[in-house]
Design a protein around this motif. Structure first.
Motif, PDB file in Angstrom:
ATOM      1  N   SER A   1       0.819  -1.113   0.034  1.00 21.61           N
ATOM      2  CA  SER A   1      -0.007  -0.003   0.036  1.00 21.61           C
ATOM      3  C   SER A   1       0.854   1.225  -0.075  1.00 21.61           C
ATOM      4  N   CYS A   2       0.415   2.358   0.228  1.00 19.19           N
ATOM      5  CA  CYS A   2       1.154   3.561   0.111  1.00 19.19           C
ATOM      6  C   CYS A   2       2.383   3.526   1.020  1.00 19.19           C
ATOM      7  N   MET A   3       3.815   3.730   0.424  1.00 22.23           N
ATOM      8  CA  MET A   3       4.821   3.617   1.408  1.00 22.23           C
ATOM      9  C   MET A   3       5.175   4.844   2.276  1.00 22.23           C
ATOM     10  N   GLN A   4       4.052   5.715   2.333  1.00 22.65           N
ATOM     11  CA  GLN A   4       4.378   6.910   3.290  1.00 22.65           C
ATOM     12  C   GLN A   4       5.641   7.425   3.178  1.00 22.65           C
ATOM     13  N   CYS A   5       6.071   7.817   1.889  1.00 27.01           N
ATOM     14  CA  CYS A   5       7.302   8.456   1.836  1.00 27.01           C
ATOM     15  C   CYS A   5       7.687   9.726   2.478  1.00 27.01           C
ATOM     16  N   ASP A   6       9.000   9.810   2.951  1.00 27.38           N
ATOM     17  CA  ASP A   6       9.367  11.155   3.344  1.00 27.38           C
ATOM     18  C   ASP A   6       9.489  12.238   2.220  1.00 27.38           C
ATOM     19  N   GLU A   7      10.067  11.909   1.282  1.00 27.56           N
ATOM     20  CA  GLU A   7      10.195  12.519   0.012  1.00 27.56           C
ATOM     21  C   GLU A   7       8.874  12.178  -1.179  1.00 27.56           C
ATOM     22  N   ALA A   8       7.927  12.852  -0.898  1.00 29.93           N
ATOM     23  CA  ALA A   8       6.709  12.350  -1.722  1.00 29.93           C
ATOM     24  C   ALA A   8       6.110  12.905  -2.898  1.00 29.93           C
ATOM     25  N   PRO A   9       6.708  12.207  -4.164  1.00 34.67           N
ATOM     26  CA  PRO A   9       6.397  13.130  -5.356  1.00 34.67           C
ATOM     27  C   PRO A   9       4.771  13.176  -5.441  1.00 34.67           C
ATOM     28  N   CYS A  10       4.028  12.411  -4.919  1.00 36.37           N
ATOM     29  CA  CYS A  10       2.686  12.905  -5.035  1.00 36.37           C
ATOM     30  C   CYS A  10       2.351  13.990  -4.561  1.00 36.37           C
ATOM     31  N   ILE A  11       3.122  14.393  -3.384  1.00 36.49           N
ATOM     32  CA  ILE A  11       2.745  15.801  -2.733  1.00 36.49           C
ATOM     33  C   ILE A  11       3.186  16.942  -3.871  1.00 36.49           C
ATOM     34  N   THR A  12       4.448  16.728  -4.052  1.00 36.99           N
ATOM     35  CA  THR A  12       4.981  17.662  -5.035  1.00 36.99           C
ATOM     36  C   THR A  12       4.423  17.963  -6.149  1.00 36.99           C
ATOM     37  N   VAL A  13       3.611  16.722  -6.944  1.00 36.83           N
ATOM     38  CA  VAL A  13       3.136  17.009  -8.092  1.00 36.83           C
ATOM     39  C   VAL A  13       1.563  17.612  -8.242  1.00 36.83           C
ATOM     40  N   CYS A  14       1.194  17.313  -6.882  1.00 35.00           N
ATOM     41  CA  CYS A  14      -0.403  17.956  -6.753  1.00 35.00           C
ATOM     42  C   CYS A  14      -0.611  19.179  -6.886  1.00 35.00           C
ATOM     43  N   PRO A  15      -1.299  19.591  -7.486  1.00 38.06           N
ATOM     44  CA  PRO A  15      -1.517  21.108  -8.066  1.00 38.06           C
ATOM     45  C   PRO A  15      -2.490  21.952  -6.970  1.00 38.06           C
ATOM     46  N   THR A  16      -3.293  20.973  -6.089  1.00 38.25           N
ATOM     47  CA  THR A  16      -4.229  21.870  -5.278  1.00 38.25           C
ATOM     48  C   THR A  16      -3.842  21.545  -3.761  1.00 38.25           C
ATOM     49  N   GLU A  17      -2.962  21.054  -3.321  1.00 34.45           N
ATOM     50  CA  GLU A  17      -2.548  20.650  -2.146  1.00 34.45           C
ATOM     51  C   GLU A  17      -3.390  19.568  -1.409  1.00 34.45           C
ATOM     52  N   ALA A  18      -4.414  18.877  -2.320  1.00 37.41           N
ATOM     53  CA  ALA A  18      -5.040  17.822  -1.821  1.00 37.41           C
ATOM     54  C   ALA A  18      -4.238  16.532  -1.231  1.00 37.41           C
ATOM     55  N   THR A  19      -3.469  16.563  -1.651  1.00 32.40           N
ATOM     56  CA  THR A  19      -2.297  15.514  -1.239  1.00 32.40           C
ATOM     57  C   THR A  19      -1.557  16.273  -0.324  1.00 32.40           C
ATOM     58  N   PHE A  20      -1.263  16.093   1.047  1.00 38.37           N
ATOM     59  CA  PHE A  20      -0.574  16.756   1.695  1.00 38.37           C
ATOM     60  C   PHE A  20       0.055  15.716   2.891  1.00 38.37           C
ATOM     61  N   ARG A  21       1.033  16.455   3.529  1.00 37.94           N
ATOM     62  CA  ARG A  21       1.544  15.606   4.715  1.00 37.94           C
ATOM     63  C   ARG A  21       1.209  16.167   5.941  1.00 37.94           C
ATOM     64  N   ARG A  22       0.749  15.223   6.973  1.00 36.54           N
ATOM     65  CA  ARG A  22       0.166  15.750   8.237  1.00 36.54           C
ATOM     66  C   ARG A  22       1.578  15.966   9.045  1.00 36.54           C
ATOM     67  N   LYS A  23       1.225  16.389  10.259  1.00 39.40           N
ATOM     68  CA  LYS A  23       2.279  16.675  10.984  1.00 39.40           C
ATOM     69  C   LYS A  23       3.151  15.537  11.679  1.00 39.40           C
ATOM     70  N   ASP A  24       2.513  14.379  11.550  1.00 41.90           N
ATOM     71  CA  ASP A  24       2.978  13.171  12.043  1.00 41.90           C
ATOM     72  C   ASP A  24       3.675  12.506  10.898  1.00 41.90           C
ATOM     73  N   GLY A  25       3.692  13.162   9.753  1.00 40.04           N
ATOM     74  CA  GLY A  25       4.476  12.612   8.655  1.00 40.04           C
ATOM     75  C   GLY A  25       3.659  11.840   7.899  1.00 40.04           C
ATOM     76  N   ILE A  26       2.339  11.507   8.070  1.00 44.14           N
ATOM     77  CA  ILE A  26       1.429  10.786   7.338  1.00 44.14           C
ATOM     78  C   ILE A  26       1.146  11.324   5.888  1.00 44.14           C
ATOM     79  N   VAL A  27       1.183  10.953   4.900  1.00 39.58           N
ATOM     80  CA  VAL A  27       0.648  11.534   3.583  1.00 39.58           C
ATOM     81  C   VAL A  27      -0.771  11.153   3.540  1.00 39.58           C
ATOM     82  N   ALA A  28      -1.345  12.235   3.431  1.00 38.50           N
ATOM     83  CA  ALA A  28      -2.800  12.244   3.630  1.00 38.50           C
ATOM     84  C   ALA A  28      -3.434  12.787   2.120  1.00 38.50           C
ATOM     85  N   LEU A  29      -4.681  12.801   1.974  1.00 33.51           N
ATOM     86  CA  LEU A  29      -5.557  13.220   0.874  1.00 33.51           C
ATOM     87  C   LEU A  29      -6.875  13.769   1.285  1.00 33.51           C
ATOM     88  N   ASP A  30      -7.054  14.868   0.887  1.00 30.63           N
ATOM     89  CA  ASP A  30      -8.376  15.599   1.111  1.00 30.63           C
ATOM     90  C   ASP A  30      -9.106  15.856  -0.030  1.00 30.63           C
TER      91      ASP A  30
END
Ligand code: SF4
Ligand code: SF4
Ligand code: SF4
Ligand code: SF4
Lengths: 191, 741
Positions: A58-87
């Motif tokens: 499943s999602c590898m919960q990357c610390d350097e996450a390309p999914c966050i970088t490419v997301c144009p709306t910040e729907a994909t974001f990193r929580r304070k606890d490091g979790i990569v989540a999606l709004d």
């Protein structure tokens, strides 16, 4: 601050896909879409000398996450606890995160028109619970924990069992670790 | 989670072997709807774990393919024309018919059959026996004895006695032999076939826990089962299907010859050792290598290792051989006994619950002359059981020939005769001769098409369910939601019917709770207390007997001389073999090599997998999408020879019939073997998958097997044959009955 991750003990996984269905059950994800979790089966060799590996991805919960970088709306974001989540409310369905992910960890929900992926059950974690698949795995093959705490069960396991990441050369720094499996078997699962 | 549930109800899973003690489930309810489930961490059997079937409970309940209303046949039988009627009409009609048949012919003309889906040894089982006995009939029949695990028990009892199976004590084992099991695939979080006596809280978890402590895992199976993946297998012995008994007998031979048996145990507790020594001499490892395709040195090695490891257990599940059931089912307990692994820690142990729930099934009220009229009453295993169940193959024959008499009515509870029974066409022909059939089920099945009255059963989540016990833990399946559509609790329906038949005195005057109270009575706990106990349930005091081992005086009590019967005089007196002998299956490469030219491959089928239960649950989308098609596993190298690609439809033809299945490539299967799975027929509406025909040319492996040659004592039907294969087109789908939808 916590830095949450997951350890998958392949020695205990029987490939039953309970976690696959668990995730759909808990998050009410319908049939017919890929979902956030899948189980891969890597059988190689020839009868009767073969090696068979089964384990979940499943999602590898990357610390350097390309999914966050490419997301144009910040729907994909990193929580304070490091979790990569999606709004989902912010997701415009451009699928860029899906394409950017080297682990094929995200899928597109055609009905809702949004991307989706594992967020380690962040809403459960906020309520002090474990991720649901970890809790209900048919064999207790997964350990969830705070990787910033060297004393957490997850950190200890990664140390003592020499946890490895899937395709570290992709440079995304996953927080999902596998133990009890050869790196080569792990690699074969994403080709 | 964003939305919090209105309530969380503690209940038990309906996924496998309903009626026994299943995995604990916490069901979340929002606005009167069951929205999700979670494992119940307090349940000592499952400890919060669930398998995919348990996880899918919501889709099992809210499934558009369920039976929704009582239906009545309006066309010819099998013509599949039904109309909706009310429960009152349905039950009155049923009562009228049963009463008329009983009066005109006699109670034995009424039969009852149940499947594993609806109940296995739980309250349902008790109630339906009581119902049938109350009517005065003893003709209770089910398919278990033909396709399942159960019939071995008779042989085990004949050899080693005991109240039930001596099961693998994984918790203490250093060597674990999984012999033709699924390794817990049938119920991954609970583990395979279960009854209240077992320790198999969870086969996979127990095995894995033990492997972590250094235990070794031996797999004897033509395919590498999942528990053996991920580097967990110490030794895999891919035995040629149909020859397991030869392998077991060779192991016995080696163990005796090399003096590795437990001399104290054999001397003190076994009868007939000298005769056994003589008998097994013929099974030399070299000879048996030719039969089993397992190298002699490997047979020696595993025999030695098993005998020398003090804490070593063997688990058998469904028997790999059926025609040759006696050979396998007697060799295994002999192997366990002579090596001193019986009822000792880490060996094979009898597990006792702290108490047994239940009530009188009124079996004593059935007159002896009625028992004498039971179908197949002359068969050994029917007599062995005191003529309290009938023999189904004899029943099928009675229906076809009218000899000794033709039954008139059958009540079917959660049983799919055509899906699980061998020779489905013959079964269909037979049941067409019945005057009256009532089928009660959660979903329409292949069998319900033949019924006169179809009644929609509620799932367990819609019922104030039954109390159950596992070891010393009592749990109850609480109602999560009200029954959907017009579905009703099968137990309530049975009580209702009993009252309409004038049997209210024997059926608590229709008082459902009174029935539950009597059932739970032996535990000393009341239903109210149990319901109030929530997810934790109630522990009753353990008995001394539960934790004792080496209880030989007790378990051997009913054996001649109160000793293990290595040589079985009881069988000899009845004209059967006194010792296990390898006989082979009706068609296999060793028994019928002349058939190999035309039918070069072996066919058998695996009993269970993670995503369904017998012929149930293919309608659950979350499960079905994980395995969409009726499949048969094939080694890729074999497939290539036939120009078959992974996912191609194959035609599989034996001397008896033809089926179609999708090729599922698996390099961990013997190249000479095709491994199917029974129970494939149902469509999945949500995924747009059609229903497949269950007869010749359809997707039912039962059409492939020899129906004539059976195990002489149990009437077991083989699950081995020889086949040829070729690439083909999918079978035509069968249209679902629209009246049922
Ligand atoms: S539920 Fe557990 S054992 Fe089953 S596939 Fe997932 S991780 Fe493996
Ligand atoms: S695995 Fe894929 S989706 Fe998950 S954080 Fe990494 S890049 Fe993003
Ligand atoms: S952690 Fe939660 S979201 Fe991620 S796969 Fe498991 S159940 Fe699904
Ligand atoms: S093993 Fe699976 S199907 Fe069986 S009771 Fe447990 S969760 Fe249900």
């Amino acid at each position: 601050m916590a830095r949450y991750g997951l350890v998958i003990n392949v020695k205990r996984c029987i490939g039953c896909n309970s976690c696959t269905v668990a995730c759909k059950n808990w998050h009410q994800i319908g049939a017919g879409v890929e979902g956030r979790r899948r189980v891969v089966d890597v059988t190689s060799g020839r009868y009767p000398r073969l090696s068979k590996w089964i384990f979940p991805i499943s999602c590898m919960q990357c610390d350097e996450a390309p999914c966050i970088t490419v997301c144009p709306t910040e729907a994909t974001f990193r929580r304070k606890d490091g979790i990569v989540a999606l709004d989902a409310a912010k997701c415009i369905g451009c699928k860029q995160c899906i394409d950017a992910c080297p682990y094929h960890a995200r899928y597109f929900d055609e009905k809702k028109g949004v991307a989706d992926g594992c967020d380690l059950c962040s809403s459960r974690i906020d309520g002090g619970l474990q991720p649901y698949c970890v809790e209900s795995c048919a064999t207790r093959a997964m350990v969830f924990g705070d990787l910033s705490d060297p004393q957490s069960d997850a950190s200890r396991l990664i140390r003592s069992e020499k946890g490895i990441q899937l395709s570290p050369q992709k440079g995304t720094k996953p927080k999902v670790y596998y133990i009890g499996i050869l790196g080569s078997a792990l690699e074969m699962s994403i080709v | 989670m964003g939305e919090s549930p209105d309530r969380i109800v503690s209940t038990l899973c309906h996924g496998c072997s309903y009626g026994g003690y299943n995995c604990g489930i916490l069901a979340y309810v929002k606005h009167g709807k069951m929205v999700r489930v979670a494992g119940n961490p307090y349940n000592p059997l499952s400890e919060g774990r669930l398998c995919p079937k348990g996880q899918s409970a919501v889709q099992w309940v809210y499934n558009e393919q369920r039976l929704k209303y009582p239906l009545m046949r309006i066309g010819e039988r099998g013509e599949e024309k039904f109309k909706r009627i009310s429960w009152d009409e349905a039950l009155n009609l049923t009562a009228e018919k049963l009463r008329a048949i009983k009066e005109a012919y006699g109670p034995e003309y009424i039969m009852l059959s149940k499947g594993q889906s609806s109940s296995w040894l739980g309250l349902h089982h008790f109630l339906w026996m009581r119902f049938l006995h109350g009517m005065g009939s003893a003709n209770l029949g089910w398919w278990g004895p033909y396709v399942c695990y159960g019939p071995q028990l008779m042989y085990h009892k004949l050899v080693i006695g005991g109240p039930t199976y001596a099961r693998a004590d994984y918790d203490n084992a250093d060597l674990i032999i999984e012999w033709f099991t699924g390794g817990g695939t049938g119920g991954a979080s609970r583990g395979g076939v279960e009854t209240t006596d077992t320790n198999m809280r969870s086969v996979p978890v127990k095995i894995l826990d033990r492997l972590e402590k250094g235990a070794r895992l031996v797999i004897i199976n033509p395919q590498l089962i999942p528990i053996g993946a991920n580097g967990r297998t110490y030794k895999w012995m891919p035995v040629r299907p149909g020859t397991d008994s030869a392998l077991a007998l060779a192991m016995i031979n080696i163990i005796i010859k090399e003096g590795l048996y437990d001399k104290d145990f054999v001397g003190k507790w076994c009868d007939g050792f000298d005769k056994l020594i003589e008998h097994v001499r013929q099974y030399s490892p070299e000879e048996v290598e030719k039969i089993t395709d397992i190298p002699a040195k490997d047979i020696r090695a595993v025999a030695r290792e098993y005998a020398k490891t003090k804490r070593a257990c063997i688990r058998v599940s469904e028997s790999p051989e059926k025609r040759d059931l006696q050979g396998f089912a007697m060799a295994i307990p002999i192997l366990i006994a002579i090596t001193g692994h019986l009822d000792r820690p880490g060996g094979n142990v009898w597990f006792h619950p702290a108490c047994r729930l239940g009530f009188d099934t009124l079996v004593k009220t059935v007159p002896e002359e009625m028992k004498a009229r039971i179908f197949g009453g002359e068969k050994f295993y029917i007599k062995f059981r005191g003529r309290t169940t009938c023999d189904l193959t004899s029943t099928i024959e009675a229906l076809i020939t009218g000899r000794p008499y033709r039954p008139k009515a059958m009540l079917w509870f959660g049983t799919n005769f055509m899906g699980t029974g061998r020779n489905p066409a013959l079964i269909a022909e037979a049941v067409k001769k019945l005057e009256f059939i009532v089928a009660v089920d959660v979903v329409p099945t292949q069998a319900t098409r033949y019924a006169d009255i179809i009644l929609p059963a509620a799932t367990r989540y819609e019922c104030d369910g039954e109390p159950t016990i596992w070891q010393d833990h009592l749990a109850i399946a609480n109602k999560v939601i009200e029954p959907l559509w017009e579905a009703r609790n099968e137990l309530e329906v049975t009580l209702d019917l009993a009252c309409r038949l004038g049997m209210e005195k024997d059926f608590w005057n229709g008082d459902y709770n009174a029935m539950l109270e009597e059932f739970v009575g032996p535990s000393g706990v009341t239903i109210e207390e149990l319901r109030a106990s929530g997810p934790k349930g109630i522990y009753v005091p353990r008995t001394e007997l539960m934790d004792k081992r080496e209880r030989y005086e007790m378990v051997f009590e009913n054996l001649p001389n109160k000793k293990v019967q290595l040589y079985n005089s009881t069988l000899e007196q009845n004209g059967y073999d006194a010792m296990p002998t390898y006989k082979g299956e009706p068609e296999d490469p060793v028994t019928t090599p002349h058939l190999l030219k035309e039918y070069p491959l072996i066919f058998t089928d695996e009993h269970s997998q993670y995503y369904n239960h017998h012929s149930w649950m293919r309608n659950v989308p979350w499960l079905r999408e994980l395995r969409k098609d009726p499949y048969a596993k094939i080694n890729p190298e074999t497939a290539r020879q036939y120009g078959i690609a992974d996912g191609d439809w194959m035609e599989i033809e034996s001397p008896h019939g033809m089926m179609k299945a999708v090729a599922l490539f698996f390099a961990g299967l013997r190249p000479d073997t095709i491994m199917g799975q029974h129970g494939w027929w149902q469509g999945c509406t949500a995924l747009g998958l059609p229903e497949y025909p269950g007869f010749n040319g359809g997707t039912n492996p039962n059409v492939l097997y020899n129906y004539e040659q059976r195990d002489p004592m149990t009437e077991n039907l083989t699950k081995n044959t020889l086949v040829r294969i070729r690439k083909t087109t999918p079978p035509d789908g069968v249209a679902p009955l629209k009246e049922m939808m």
